[in-house]
Enzyme design. Structure first.
Site, mmCIF file in Angstrom:
data_model
loop_
_atom_site.group_PDB
_atom_site.id
_atom_site.type_symbol
_atom_site.label_atom_id
_atom_site.label_comp_id
_atom_site.label_asym_id
_atom_site.label_seq_id
_atom_site.Cartn_x
_atom_site.Cartn_y
_atom_site.Cartn_z
ATOM 1 C CD GLN A 1 -1.099 -9.113 12.014
ATOM 2 O OE1 GLN A 1 -0.444 -8.086 12.124
ATOM 3 N NE2 GLN A 1 -2.065 -9.430 12.865
ATOM 4 N NE ARG B 1 6.203 -3.635 8.187
ATOM 5 C CZ ARG B 1 4.963 -3.410 8.635
ATOM 6 N NH1 ARG B 1 4.353 -2.267 8.398
ATOM 7 N NH2 ARG B 1 4.338 -4.328 9.338
ATOM 8 C CG ASP C 1 -4.618 -6.631 5.056
ATOM 9 O OD1 ASP C 1 -4.642 -5.526 5.655
ATOM 10 O OD2 ASP C 1 -3.582 -7.061 4.495
ATOM 11 N NE ARG D 1 2.496 -8.509 14.876
ATOM 12 C CZ ARG D 1 2.839 -7.737 13.841
ATOM 13 N NH1 ARG D 1 1.912 -7.132 13.147
ATOM 14 N NH2 ARG D 1 4.102 -7.599 13.472
HETATM 15 N N1 NVA Z 1 -1.417 -6.031 3.448
HETATM 16 C C1 NVA Z 1 -1.019 -4.883 4.227
HETATM 17 C C2 NVA Z 1 -0.701 -5.286 5.616
HETATM 18 C C3 NVA Z 1 -0.323 -4.186 6.554
HETATM 19 C C4 NVA Z 1 0.021 -4.669 7.926
HETATM 20 C C5 NVA Z 1 0.164 -4.208 3.567
HETATM 21 O O1 NVA Z 1 1.065 -4.914 3.093
HETATM 22 O O2 NVA Z 1 0.165 -2.986 3.499
HETATM 23 N N1 CP Z 2 -0.407 -5.264 11.353
HETATM 24 C C1 CP Z 2 0.732 -4.598 11.165
HETATM 25 O O1 CP Z 2 1.770 -5.171 10.757
HETATM 26 O O2 CP Z 2 0.667 -3.289 11.455
HETATM 27 P P1 CP Z 2 1.785 -2.190 11.137
HETATM 28 O O3 CP Z 2 1.816 -2.030 9.648
HETATM 29 O O4 CP Z 2 1.317 -0.956 11.842
HETATM 30 O O5 CP Z 2 3.103 -2.704 11.642
#
Ligand code: NVA
Ligand code: CP
Length: 307
Positions: free
Chosen positions: A132, A102, A222, A290
């Site tokens: 997701q 990530r 979101d 998830r």
């Molecule tokens: N669009 C959000 C999703 C978090 C799971 C982000 O990138 O912060």
């Molecule tokens: N939805 C999701 O990816 O949540 P986190 O940011 O908590 O991993």
């Protein structure tokens, strides 16, 4: 070597296989069974942004499948100057069976995958969030069965989550409307590429939430400011205010309409409590899935067709 850097790494048959394995492993889990399909396997998670669901669902999935896990940031791994990306990828890939990354840059995940000798999964980048979207369609199949002729209406920011949903909707023949403020739509470049890759994609765009949800089977939203966009949060809150998913917007949708959010949610900002906690909301089913999806995905990557 298979990776999941974007959903374009999968075809429709791959997705169906991952969803079916995930659903089967969910049933087993609910019946108290935790088959050790990945015994002795090692998951490494390399995260540069916060996470609850992604981090813990992959950890729980790997542990329940009999494997082990480790977690660290790029800084701890030495990716920020201590050694080259290629060297980190080569070394980490030699210890691990699968890596979830990530970070901010999509190209960093793709470069890492190219250099790594084990599968690499995108656990969210600025551009995409494929795990997701996979868990979301697992949830939608539980709720609706067949997804053909269903319409997913995404209301909010044309971000990483919206992009992955648009790809998977096209792959699974789900219709989608992406309703955003004018300057926050999915890019033309993304939409042209999607149509080129999947000509049958049924994707509409809109700037009018009430009109967009009129034929929605699902409303999805979101956060308005994603991780890395914190400095824009105040400005975005003003621009996006008409796009809040609240009881009034839900009332403009058909009565059977469901509500989804990838979470974390900013309650009272992009969605109100009365929607999050309403009988229409399936956000916690999504979050739970998830973990089941993480299992199906890792089994598919590491142990194809044996689940
Ligand atoms: N669009 C959000 C999703 C978090 C799971 C982000 O990138 O912060
Ligand atoms: N939805 C999701 O990816 O949540 P986190 O940011 O908590 O991993």
């Amino acid at each position: 070597m298979k990776h999941l850097t974007t959903l374009y790494d999968l075809d429709r048959a791959d997705i169906v296989e991952i969803l079916e394995t995930s659903a089967e492993l969910k049933q087993k889990f609910l019946a108290g069974e935790r088959p050790a399909l990945l015994q002795g396997r090692m998951l490494a998670q390399l995260f540069d942004k916060p996470s609850l669901r992604t981090r813990v669902s992959f950890e729980a999935a790997m542990i329940q499948l009999g494997g082990g896990v480790t977690f660290f940031s790029s800084k701890e791994a030495g990716l920020q100057g201590r050694e080259s990306l290629a060297d980190v990828a080569r070394v980490l890939g030699s210890y691990s069976d699968v890596i979830v990354m990530r970070t901010f840059s999509q190209s960093l995940i793709e470069d890492f995958a190219r250099l790594c000798r084990c599968p690499v999964i995108n656990g969210l980048s600025d551009d995409f969030h494929p795990c997701q979207a996979l868990a979301d369609v697992l949830t939608l199949r539980e709720v609706f069965g067949d997804l053909k002729k269903k319409r997913l209406v995404y209301v909010g920011d044309g971000n990483n989550v919206a992009a992955s949903l648009a790809i998977i909707a096209a792959q699974l023949k789900l219709s989608m409307t992406v309703c955003t403020p004018k300057d926050y739509a999915l890019s033309d470049e993304f939409l042209v590429d999607l149509k080129k890759r999947i000509p049958s994609a049924d994707i509409a765009t809109s700037n009018d939430p009430k009109q967009a949800v009129a034929n929605a089977d699902v409303i999805y939203t979101d956060v308005w400011a994603s991780m890395g966009q914190e400095a824009e949060a105040d400005k975005r809150q003003q621009v996006f205010a008409p796009y809040q998913v609240n009881a009034e917007l839900l009332a403009a949708a058909p009565r059977h309409c469901r509500f989804m959010h990838c979470l974390p949610a900013r309650r009272g900002i992009e969605v109100t409590d009365d929607v999050m906690d309403s009988p229409h909301s399936i956000v916690f089913q999504q979050a739970e899935n998830r973990m089941h999806l993480a299992k199906g995905l890792m089994v598919w990557l590491l142990q194809p067709k044996t689940a």
